[in-house]
Design a protein around this motif. Structure first.
Motif, PDB file in Angstrom:
ATOM      1  N   UNK A 161      50.229  27.281  41.038  1.00 27.15           N
ATOM      2  CA  UNK A 161      49.913  28.788  41.262  1.00 27.15           C
ATOM      3  C   UNK A 161      49.286  28.932  43.194  1.00 27.15           C
ATOM      4  N   UNK A 162      48.775  28.180  43.494  1.00 30.45           N
ATOM      5  CA  UNK A 162      48.523  28.178  44.880  1.00 30.45           C
ATOM      6  C   UNK A 162      49.522  28.134  45.706  1.00 30.45           C
ATOM      7  N   UNK A 163      50.587  27.377  45.475  1.00 28.89           N
ATOM      8  CA  UNK A 163      51.837  27.354  46.198  1.00 28.89           C
ATOM      9  C   UNK A 163      52.445  28.575  45.978  1.00 28.89           C
ATOM     10  N   UNK A 164      52.693  29.036  44.780  1.00 26.41           N
ATOM     11  CA  UNK A 164      53.534  29.807  44.348  1.00 26.41           C
ATOM     12  C   UNK A 164      53.195  31.344  45.026  1.00 26.41           C
ATOM     13  N   UNK A 165      51.965  31.586  44.780  1.00 29.39           N
ATOM     14  CA  UNK A 165      51.454  32.809  45.202  1.00 29.39           C
ATOM     15  C   UNK A 165      51.487  32.842  46.933  1.00 29.39           C
ATOM     16  N   UNK A 166      51.048  31.686  47.417  1.00 29.45           N
ATOM     17  CA  UNK A 166      50.905  31.659  48.830  1.00 29.45           C
ATOM     18  C   UNK A 166      52.254  31.883  49.400  1.00 29.45           C
ATOM     19  N   UNK A 167      53.184  31.331  48.756  1.00 27.46           N
ATOM     20  CA  UNK A 167      54.651  31.641  49.405  1.00 27.46           C
ATOM     21  C   UNK A 167      54.784  32.807  49.271  1.00 27.46           C
ATOM     22  N   UNK A 168      54.837  33.736  48.198  1.00 27.70           N
ATOM     23  CA  UNK A 168      55.101  35.082  47.812  1.00 27.70           C
ATOM     24  C   UNK A 168      54.448  36.018  48.793  1.00 27.70           C
ATOM     25  N   UNK A 169      53.027  35.611  49.037  1.00 27.70           N
ATOM     26  CA  UNK A 169      52.379  36.382  49.919  1.00 27.70           C
ATOM     27  C   UNK A 169      52.782  36.145  51.386  1.00 27.70           C
ATOM     28  N   UNK A 210      39.327  22.059  50.796  1.00 27.89           N
ATOM     29  CA  UNK A 210      40.840  22.456  51.283  1.00 27.89           C
ATOM     30  C   UNK A 210      41.167  23.679  50.616  1.00 27.89           C
ATOM     31  N   UNK A 211      41.264  23.626  49.181  1.00 26.71           N
ATOM     32  CA  UNK A 211      41.681  24.588  48.726  1.00 26.71           C
ATOM     33  C   UNK A 211      41.165  26.199  48.844  1.00 26.71           C
ATOM     34  N   UNK A 212      39.673  26.038  48.775  1.00 27.10           N
ATOM     35  CA  UNK A 212      38.886  27.355  49.063  1.00 27.10           C
ATOM     36  C   UNK A 212      38.936  27.601  50.667  1.00 27.10           C
ATOM     37  N   UNK A 213      38.981  26.613  51.528  1.00 24.14           N
ATOM     38  CA  UNK A 213      39.023  26.764  52.759  1.00 24.14           C
ATOM     39  C   UNK A 213      40.146  27.436  53.446  1.00 24.14           C
ATOM     40  N   UNK A 214      41.163  27.095  52.963  1.00 18.13           N
ATOM     41  CA  UNK A 214      42.610  27.728  53.165  1.00 18.13           C
ATOM     42  C   UNK A 214      42.533  29.266  52.890  1.00 18.13           C
ATOM     43  N   UNK A 215      41.880  29.567  51.809  1.00 18.37           N
ATOM     44  CA  UNK A 215      41.579  31.210  51.539  1.00 18.37           C
ATOM     45  C   UNK A 215      40.709  31.848  52.320  1.00 18.37           C
ATOM     46  N   UNK A 216      39.662  31.065  52.817  1.00 13.67           N
ATOM     47  CA  UNK A 216      38.795  31.736  53.585  1.00 13.67           C
ATOM     48  C   UNK A 216      39.331  31.870  55.081  1.00 13.67           C
ATOM     49  N   UNK A 217      40.211  31.064  55.531  1.00 15.85           N
ATOM     50  CA  UNK A 217      40.790  31.050  56.653  1.00 15.85           C
ATOM     51  C   UNK A 217      41.610  32.312  56.976  1.00 15.85           C
ATOM     52  N   UNK A 237      31.080  34.178  38.579  1.00 14.57           N
ATOM     53  CA  UNK A 237      30.826  32.567  38.939  1.00 14.57           C
ATOM     54  C   UNK A 237      30.591  32.640  40.342  1.00 14.57           C
ATOM     55  N   UNK A 238      30.362  31.190  40.800  1.00 14.10           N
ATOM     56  CA  UNK A 238      30.297  30.957  42.113  1.00 14.10           C
ATOM     57  C   UNK A 238      31.581  31.227  42.926  1.00 14.10           C
ATOM     58  N   UNK A 239      32.813  31.321  42.103  1.00 15.35           N
ATOM     59  CA  UNK A 239      33.940  31.704  42.903  1.00 15.35           C
ATOM     60  C   UNK A 239      34.003  32.908  43.268  1.00 15.35           C
ATOM     61  N   UNK A 240      33.322  33.940  42.487  1.00 12.87           N
ATOM     62  CA  UNK A 240      33.157  35.442  42.684  1.00 12.87           C
ATOM     63  C   UNK A 240      32.335  35.487  44.195  1.00 12.87           C
ATOM     64  N   UNK A 241      31.164  34.427  43.736  1.00 17.48           N
ATOM     65  CA  UNK A 241      30.324  34.629  45.177  1.00 17.48           C
ATOM     66  C   UNK A 241      30.927  34.258  46.505  1.00 17.48           C
ATOM     67  N   UNK A 246      44.852  37.425  41.904  1.00 12.57           N
ATOM     68  CA  UNK A 246      44.363  37.822  40.840  1.00 12.57           C
ATOM     69  C   UNK A 246      45.291  37.584  39.625  1.00 12.57           C
ATOM     70  N   UNK A 247      46.462  37.327  39.949  1.00 14.24           N
ATOM     71  CA  UNK A 247      47.582  37.357  38.741  1.00 14.24           C
ATOM     72  C   UNK A 247      47.399  35.781  38.249  1.00 14.24           C
ATOM     73  N   UNK A 248      46.739  34.983  38.780  1.00 16.89           N
ATOM     74  CA  UNK A 248      46.948  33.563  38.615  1.00 16.89           C
ATOM     75  C   UNK A 248      45.960  33.335  37.119  1.00 16.89           C
ATOM     76  N   UNK A 249      46.584  32.475  36.459  1.00 21.01           N
ATOM     77  CA  UNK A 249      45.621  32.196  35.222  1.00 21.01           C
ATOM     78  C   UNK A 249      44.499  31.064  35.430  1.00 21.01           C
ATOM     79  N   UNK A 250      44.712  30.743  36.668  1.00 17.63           N
ATOM     80  CA  UNK A 250      43.676  29.579  37.126  1.00 17.63           C
ATOM     81  C   UNK A 250      42.315  30.429  37.524  1.00 17.63           C
ATOM     82  N   UNK A 251      41.288  30.263  36.934  1.00 16.26           N
ATOM     83  CA  UNK A 251      40.074  31.074  36.999  1.00 16.26           C
ATOM     84  C   UNK A 251      39.659  30.812  38.560  1.00 16.26           C
ATOM     85  N   UNK A 252      39.507  29.804  38.975  1.00 14.55           N
ATOM     86  CA  UNK A 252      39.369  29.804  40.661  1.00 14.55           C
ATOM     87  C   UNK A 252      40.093  30.522  41.436  1.00 14.55           C
ATOM     88  N   UNK A 253      41.363  30.818  41.160  1.00 15.39           N
ATOM     89  CA  UNK A 253      42.214  31.423  42.235  1.00 15.39           C
ATOM     90  C   UNK A 253      42.066  32.887  41.714  1.00 15.39           C
TER      91      UNK A 253
END
Length: 778
Positions: free
Chosen positions: A245-253, A301-308, A685-689, A738-745
């Motif tokens: 999901x991260x690779x797919x949505x990152x590529x689309x974005x 790494x996963x969260x940091x890439x989104x934070x950047x 969750x903490x991911x919303x925070x 937000x379209x990802x089925x993975x709760x974190x993303x």
């Protein structure tokens, strides 16, 4: 002077990027959950992580085969089990057959009198022997008679059968055609235990590939269907889902933002430069964490890439405001005080994480801070030197009238916004139940259907629960075994009361020396045992000479060396013992996994009644949720401290309470409304925070630029267009997640997508109406 300085800036940037790449090339990336332990974890928390990482339950793979009649399913089960037993990746593969367990049977047979907990003086008295011999007469006519005939001359007391029954436990799968089946006969069952730890995702993935390949070779390519479940299966599938999901949505974005950037700026060179701050910041973040912590956690790494993601805004502010006849550096000089303050507010928000008691959270803070600093530095000193000469965004002139017209219509929406803020705050204050969730199952990327399948297979097979575990601590191995034997006896009582279905214990495979010594003492001297046997045989249809092997084996067992770890080598019990009896620093711990727990409180009472056992019933699910709750509460506390630091920084930078209020009000409004919207859908969750922190980081740029004093109307219109473009890019980048089925993303994407749009809207609505149109003149 400018050209040499620019060349030096570009050269320093290239050297810095090369240094980051060199550091990253030697960086180890880990998924070890201990990175998200407190720096001073409690013993229960440490045990929790060890079990999730290396425990016996983490190594189990439950296999089901369905979709055909029982007979062909049994054939596939036997072929699959035989193929897997030849692979080095498995410590054991069990499907109910006797094949593949010759070493185990030989070990049990050779040491039966030292291993069997049933060996007592009463069992080898004349009365005890007669009772066993009479039972054997009845068993000889049963389905177990064939096995009994082979072992009866050596083992009339049935120690081997007792051991086998004890090892199988009370919860036994149904059997058809010699292999395990589900209760309804629709599914053949197997249990595989891997040699690799459950936390070794790569090894677990290879093992799963081996199982699928062996299934195809076993003839399971027709109607038969392979089912796999267990902690390792979930870990591998979750990693694949998150990565996919991260690779797919990152590529689309990237494609969407790139297309929009190219259409807006009409320059491939500018398109490439737009991503330079983000890429440089990401490299710097990874390198900083590697140097600071020695390794980079995958979650960081996963969260940091989104934070950047905030870094892309800096390039947009520069390129959109570029005008003909004005050097890019001069453009940056005008907006630099505001841009610098925005970066500093973001750093304040994330810096509080550096002092977290959780190293994972500290990694996240360091990654974000290093990334933002480098991203803004590249924008400040490198991009102006690389921009095309005379570049200007022609689309600004076309978009500015519509953007400014919308801005003029924004202030009348203040009262509706105020009502929305009051309603959002009221909904949060009156929210029923806890606002923040500590239920880890709600964050699991494993589909609900797969979770239900795992529960069903675990119940049919009688595998240990993933949840409950009794832990016994002791100063040495012998004491750990002795205490585990006492706990096992208490668990046996609890099982007879119906509090659980069964348990496993290290003392089953390696009894304490004390227990082995007592069992040797329970065996009578040869002459006495012979007298007891002759007395027991009176009137029974046995030939006395048939039990001569029994007398010899018992005499040997009385003086045999005690069983130790070396005796288990070559058996399937060796790895199981290593996972159930572990050394933890100077001490030892014995693990007793439980099956079919129906009354945890009752089991805890049975254990607590033991004196000196130092045993605790560990609820892995409950303990993990408590750990997660501590993690989330600390993150919330540090976020509030970061917010206080932002307020103090704004007072120092703006030196006007009114202007501080103007900057903070849109951010507060966006955070409150976003939180209320998310809470209306479900618990946070903490991911919303983390997402809310991003909203503050991104939104601070919007509100600061609306507050910024400008020299002319055109300059203000370019600011508004740049903010609009930056916000749309952020919404695309995070909104797709937000379209990802993975709760974190999904949590991060939804939070930032909603929050960024609200931050821009609130900044426009709450800006001073006269300043919004004409700008704040110096």
């Amino acid at each position: 002077m400018r050209a040499p300085a620019s060349r030096w800036a570009v050269g320093a940037w290239l050297v810095f990027v090369a240094a980051c790449v060199a550091v990253i090339a030697r960086t180890s990336f880990t998924t070890d959950i201990s990175a998200f332990l407190p720096r001073s974890p409690t013993p229960a928390q440490q045990l929790l992580v060890e079990q999730l990482r290396d425990g016996v339950v983490s190594r189990l793979i439950l296999i089901g085969i369905e979709g055909a009649a029982p007979e062909p399913l049994a054939r596939v089960s036997k072929r699959l089990a035989a193929a897997l037993r030849e692979q080095d990746g498995f410590a054991s593969v069990n499907n109910g057959e006797d094949a593949g367990f010759a070493g185990d049977r030989e070990f049990l047979w050779r040491n039966r009198y030292l291993l069997s907990p049933a060996v007592t003086p009463e069992r080898f008295s004349a009365d005890g022997l007669r009772a066993r011999l009479e039972e054997n007469l009845q068993l000889l006519a049963s389905p177990a008679g064939m096995l009994l005939r082979r072992i009866l001359p050596n083992d009339p007391t049935g120690e081997l059968i007792h051991l086998l029954e004890h090892l199988q436990g009370q919860a036994r799968p149904a059997t058809r055609d010699g292999v395990w089946f589900s209760r309804d006969g629709s599914r053949a069952l197997l249990v595989a235990q891997t040699r690799a730890a459950g936390s070794d995702f790569d090894a677990q993935e290879r093992v799963l590939g081996t199982i699928r390949g062996a299934f195809s070779q076993a003839g399971g390519v027709g109607e038969a269907k392979l089912l796999l479940t267990g902690p390792g299966v979930f870990s591998v599938s979750s990693r694949a889902s998150i990565k996919g999901d991260a690779l797919r949505f990152s590529l689309i974005a990237t494609l969407l933002i790139g297309a929009m950037t190219l259409a807006f700026y009409r320059s491939p060179r500018v398109l490439g430069l737009s991503f330079a701050p983000v890429a440089s910041g990401a490299l710097a973040g990874v390198a900083a964490v590697s140097l600071g912590f020695g390794s980079v956690h995958g979650i960081t790494l996963g969260f940091g890439v989104t934070l950047i993601g905030e870094g892309v805004d800096y390039a947009i502010f520069l390129f959109t405001r570029a005008t003909p006849g004005i050097a890019p550096r001069e453009t940056l000089d005008r907006i630099w005080p505001t841009l610098r303050l925005g970066v500093l507010t973001s750093i304040c928000g994330f810096s509080a994480m550096l002092f977290s008691g959780f190293s994972g959270l500290a990694q996240l803070g360091l990654f974000s801070i290093a990334g933002l600093v480098v991203a803004v530095a590249v924008t400040r000193w490198v991009l102006p030197a690389l921009m095309p000469a005379g570049f200007t965004a022609a689309a600004v002139a076309a978009l500015a009238p519509a953007a400014m017209a919308a801005l003029r219509r924004a202030p009348p929406l203040r009262y509706p916004l105020l009502i929305a803020i009051v309603l959002a705050a009221a909904s949060l204050a009156l929210h029923r139940g806890p606002l923040w969730s500590d239920d880890l199952s709600s964050l699991s990327p494993v589909p609900r259907a797969d979770q239900l399948l795992d529960q069903q297979l675990r119940r049919d097979i009688g595998a240990p629960d993933v949840r409950y575990l009794v832990v016994v601590n002791a100063p040495d191995e012998e004491a750990a075994l002795q205490r585990s034997e006492a706990v096992a006896a208490a668990l046996g009582v609890a099982a007879r009361k119906g509090l659980l279905e069964g348990y496993d214990a290290p003392s089953v495979y390696l009894p304490s020396r004390q227990a082995q010594r007592a069992r040797q003492a329970a065996l009578p001297a040869p002459a006495e045992l012979d007298r007891n046997l002759q007395q027991a045989l009176r009137g029974l249809p046995y030939r006395p000479a048939v039990f001569e092997p029994f007398l010899k084996d018992a005499a040997v067992a009385r003086t045999a060396p005690f069983v130790d770890r070396d005796h288990l080598q070559g058996t399937n019990f060796a790895l199981k013992l290593d996972t159930l009896l572990v050394r933890r620093g100077p001490d030892w711990a014995a693990m007793l996994p439980l099956r079919g727990v129906s009354d945890a409180a009752g089991i805890a009472r049975e254990i607590s009644a033991l004196s000196g056992a130092r045993a605790v019933l560990l609820d892995l699910k409950g303990e993990s949720e408590r750990l997660y709750g501590d993690y989330r509460r600390e993150a919330l506390t540090h976020s509030l401290l970061g917010a206080a630091a932002i307020v103090a920084l704004l007072f120092l930078g703006l030196r006007s309470p009114r202007r501080v209020f103007d900057v903070l009000a849109p951010l507060a409004a966006a955070v409150v409304i976003t939180t209320a919207v998310l809470a209306a859908v479900g618990q946070l969750s903490i991911f919303h925070l983390v997402g809310l922190l991003l909203v503050v980081a991104v939104g601070s740029n919007y509100s600061l630029f609306f507050d910024r004093r400008v020299a002319s109307g055109p300059d203000h219109s370019r600011t508004v267009v740049s903010l609009l473009f930056a916000c749309v890019s952020t919404i695309i980048g995070f909104g797709l997640l937000s379209f990802s089925a993975v709760p974190v993303l999904n949590a991060i994407g939804t939070t930032v997508g909603i929050g960024a749009a609200l931050a821009l809207a609130c900044s426009a609505i709450l800006s001073r109406s006269e300043d919004s149109v004409h700008g704040r003149h110096s």
